[in-house]
Design a protein around this motif. Structure first.
Motif, PDB file in Angstrom:
ATOM      1  N   SER A 248       0.864  -1.123  -0.094  1.00 45.75           N
ATOM      2  CA  SER A 248       0.037  -0.207  -0.108  1.00 45.75           C
ATOM      3  C   SER A 248       0.700   1.323  -0.004  1.00 45.75           C
TER       4      SER A 248
ATOM      5  N   SER B  81      -3.646   1.445  -3.752  1.00 44.41           N
ATOM      6  CA  SER B  81      -3.139   1.565  -2.579  1.00 44.41           C
ATOM      7  C   SER B  81      -3.973   1.977  -1.463  1.00 44.41           C
ATOM      8  N   GLU B  82      -4.869   2.765  -1.947  1.00 44.45           N
ATOM      9  CA  GLU B  82      -6.302   2.998  -0.827  1.00 44.45           C
ATOM     10  C   GLU B  82      -6.882   2.051  -0.659  1.00 44.45           C
TER      11      GLU B  82
ATOM     12  N   LEU C 125      -5.968  -1.111  -0.637  1.00 37.58           N
ATOM     13  CA  LEU C 125      -5.279  -2.106   0.380  1.00 37.58           C
ATOM     14  C   LEU C 125      -5.280  -1.280   1.932  1.00 37.58           C
ATOM     15  N   SER C 126      -5.002   0.052   1.981  1.00 38.43           N
ATOM     16  CA  SER C 126      -5.046   0.605   3.135  1.00 38.43           C
ATOM     17  C   SER C 126      -6.406   0.493   3.764  1.00 38.43           C
TER      18      SER C 126
END
Length: 201
Positions: free
Chosen positions: A85, A190-191, A193-194
């Motif tokens: 991420s 990325s978002e 996963l975060s």
């Protein structure tokens, strides 16, 4: 009889197990209790595929048998998700700079970022596959406002255009795709996963 997990020999004692299937079931219960998922099994150096599983399971145990288990732990997947991420977020910023790098004659730096993009997308696909082994802990169902499959169906033609632009050495189109199409999608990945809530859901 020998037992290996991810290439490391372990000490394991048998109780009432009589067949290969009995051993596999015993290990499966132990792995599940410890939040470990099996991603590969081999018996005497031969991979045991899904279509062979039932037949192999019937075999009686012999003293010279070797069992190899390739496994992944929930903790390792969680750690990898967090790292990926962060990497995707940083990469999205670098990807946005690709057009400027080409304009300034820094093609080598631009191509290094492009290589990282390909690697990161592969890692994301691999990570979602591993996360699916722990459905009670990791749920990656959407990216942005799109279902996972829809996201990649939408992304795929862009990546094809990107590949064609690279092969044609079209640095303008390559840069535009990086900045306007790939960069925001890397950030969405990325978002996604975060936002995973670790632990039982």
């Amino acid at each position: 009889m020998e037992f290996y997990i991810n290439g490391d020999k372990i000490d394991a004692s048998l109780e009432e197990e009589k067949t290969v299937g009995d051993v596999l079931q015993s290990f499966a219960l132990e792995f599940e209790a410890n939040k470990i998922a099996v991603i590969g099994i081999s018996l005497n150096g031969n991979n045991v595929d899904a279509d062979q599983f039932d037949e192999v399971s019937k075999e009686e145990l012999k003293n010279d048998m070797r069992f190899d288990f390739n496994v992944v732990t929930e903790a390792a997947v969680e750690e990898s998700i967090c790292i990926l991420s962060d990497d995707l977020k940083e990469l999205s910023k670098d990807t946005e700079q690709v057009p400027t790098l080409f304009i300034n004659g820094k093609a080598n730096e631009a191509h290094e970022i492009i290589k990282r993009i390909a690697d990161a997308i592969d890692q994301f696909c691999h990570m979602t596959a591993l996360a699916s082994l722990f459905p009670n802990s990791f749920k990656i169902t959407t990216i942005g406002n799109m279902a996972l499959n829809d996201f990649f169906n939408d992304f795929s033609p862009i990546l094809t255009d990107f590949e064609n632009a690279l092969e044609g050495q079209d640095t303008v189109l390559t840069g535009d795709l990086c900045e306007y199409e790939i960069c925001p999608r890397l950030l969405q990945m990325s978002e996604a996963l975060s936002k995973i809530n670790f632990g039982d859901n």
